[in-house]
Design a protein around this motif. Structure first.
Motif, short mmCIF file in Angstrom:
data_model
loop_
_atom_site.label_atom_id
_atom_site.label_comp_id
_atom_site.label_asym_id
_atom_site.label_seq_id
_atom_site.Cartn_x
_atom_site.Cartn_y
_atom_site.Cartn_z
N LYS A 272 36.81 62.21 127.53
CA LYS A 272 37.26 63.60 127.65
C LYS A 272 38.74 63.66 128.01
CE LYS A 272 32.88 65.71 129.08
NZ LYS A 272 32.20 66.39 130.20
N SER A 273 39.16 62.78 128.88
CA SER A 273 40.57 62.71 129.26
C SER A 273 41.43 62.37 128.05
CB SER A 273 40.75 61.69 130.38
OG SER A 273 42.10 61.59 130.73
N MET A 274 40.95 61.45 127.22
CA MET A 274 41.69 61.09 126.00
C MET A 274 41.81 62.30 125.07
SD MET A 274 40.18 57.29 125.17
CE MET A 274 41.02 57.19 123.60
N VAL A 275 40.72 63.05 124.92
CA VAL A 275 40.74 64.23 124.05
C VAL A 275 41.77 65.23 124.56
CG1 VAL A 275 39.38 66.23 123.30
CG2 VAL A 275 38.38 63.95 123.19
N LEU A 276 41.84 65.43 125.86
CA LEU A 276 42.83 66.35 126.43
C LEU A 276 44.25 65.85 126.19
CD1 LEU A 276 41.07 67.26 129.80
CD2 LEU A 276 41.32 68.71 127.76
N THR A 277 44.45 64.55 126.28
CA THR A 277 45.77 63.97 126.00
C THR A 277 46.15 64.17 124.55
OG1 THR A 277 45.49 62.33 127.76
CG2 THR A 277 47.12 61.82 126.04
N TRP A 278 45.20 63.94 123.64
CA TRP A 278 45.45 64.16 122.22
C TRP A 278 45.80 65.62 121.96
CZ3 TRP A 278 40.58 61.36 119.91
CH2 TRP A 278 40.73 59.98 120.05
N LYS A 279 45.05 66.53 122.57
CA LYS A 279 45.31 67.96 122.36
C LYS A 279 46.73 68.31 122.79
CE LYS A 279 43.79 71.36 124.96
NZ LYS A 279 42.94 72.33 125.64
N ALA A 280 47.15 67.81 123.94
CA ALA A 280 48.51 68.07 124.41
C ALA A 280 49.54 67.54 123.42
CB ALA A 280 48.72 67.45 125.79
N SER A 281 49.26 66.39 122.85
CA SER A 281 50.16 65.80 121.87
C SER A 281 50.26 66.68 120.62
CB SER A 281 49.67 64.39 121.50
OG SER A 281 50.47 63.84 120.49
N TYR A 282 49.12 67.17 120.17
CA TYR A 282 49.13 68.06 119.00
C TYR A 282 49.87 69.36 119.29
CZ TYR A 282 46.21 65.09 116.10
OH TYR A 282 45.75 64.05 115.34
N LEU A 283 49.72 69.88 120.49
CA LEU A 283 50.47 71.08 120.87
C LEU A 283 51.97 70.82 120.82
CD1 LEU A 283 48.37 72.57 123.79
CD2 LEU A 283 49.00 73.74 121.67
N ALA B 24 26.64 67.91 125.32
CA ALA B 24 27.68 68.44 126.20
C ALA B 24 29.05 67.85 125.84
CB ALA B 24 27.34 68.17 127.66
N PHE B 25 29.07 66.57 125.49
CA PHE B 25 30.34 65.94 125.11
C PHE B 25 30.90 66.57 123.85
CE2 PHE B 25 32.76 62.77 122.73
CZ PHE B 25 33.78 62.54 123.64
#
Length: 98
Positions: free
Chosen positions: A21-32, A76-77
């Protein structure tokens, strides 16, 4: 002994989901950060969703097949992941309007 090992594996798998989940959040920030706000950033949402499926999918499926994760944990994931995709889409739309 087998039950103890499986329980330990389930604990590890639950911890691993949190790291994913932390990785997904990091990826999202990168895409933003990649968005330029010109109204042509929809491809970033598609790439983000694809990245999640490509890199998280096999790993989560393997933990599920080996009974380290149950149906509720997997569901949930994926809900979390696709919630992040929706959030990225919403954030990009807001940037385009602003």
């Amino acid at each position: 002994m087998h039950d103890t090992s499986l329980e330990q594996a389930r604990i590890y798998a639950a911890q691993e989901l949190e790291r994913l989940k932390s990785m997904v959040l990091t990826w999202k920030a990168s895409y933003l950060d990649m968005a330029d706000g010109d109204g042509h950033d929809d491809f970033l949402v598609l790439e983000f969703a694809h990245e999640i499926e490509e890199y998280m999918g096999p790993f989560v499926r393997r933990m599920y097949v080996t009974r380290q994760l149950n149906d509720d944990q997997v569901s949930a994931f994926w809900d979390f992941c696709y919630g992040q995709v929706k959030d990225l889409r919403s954030s990009l739309s807001t940037q385009e309007e602003g």
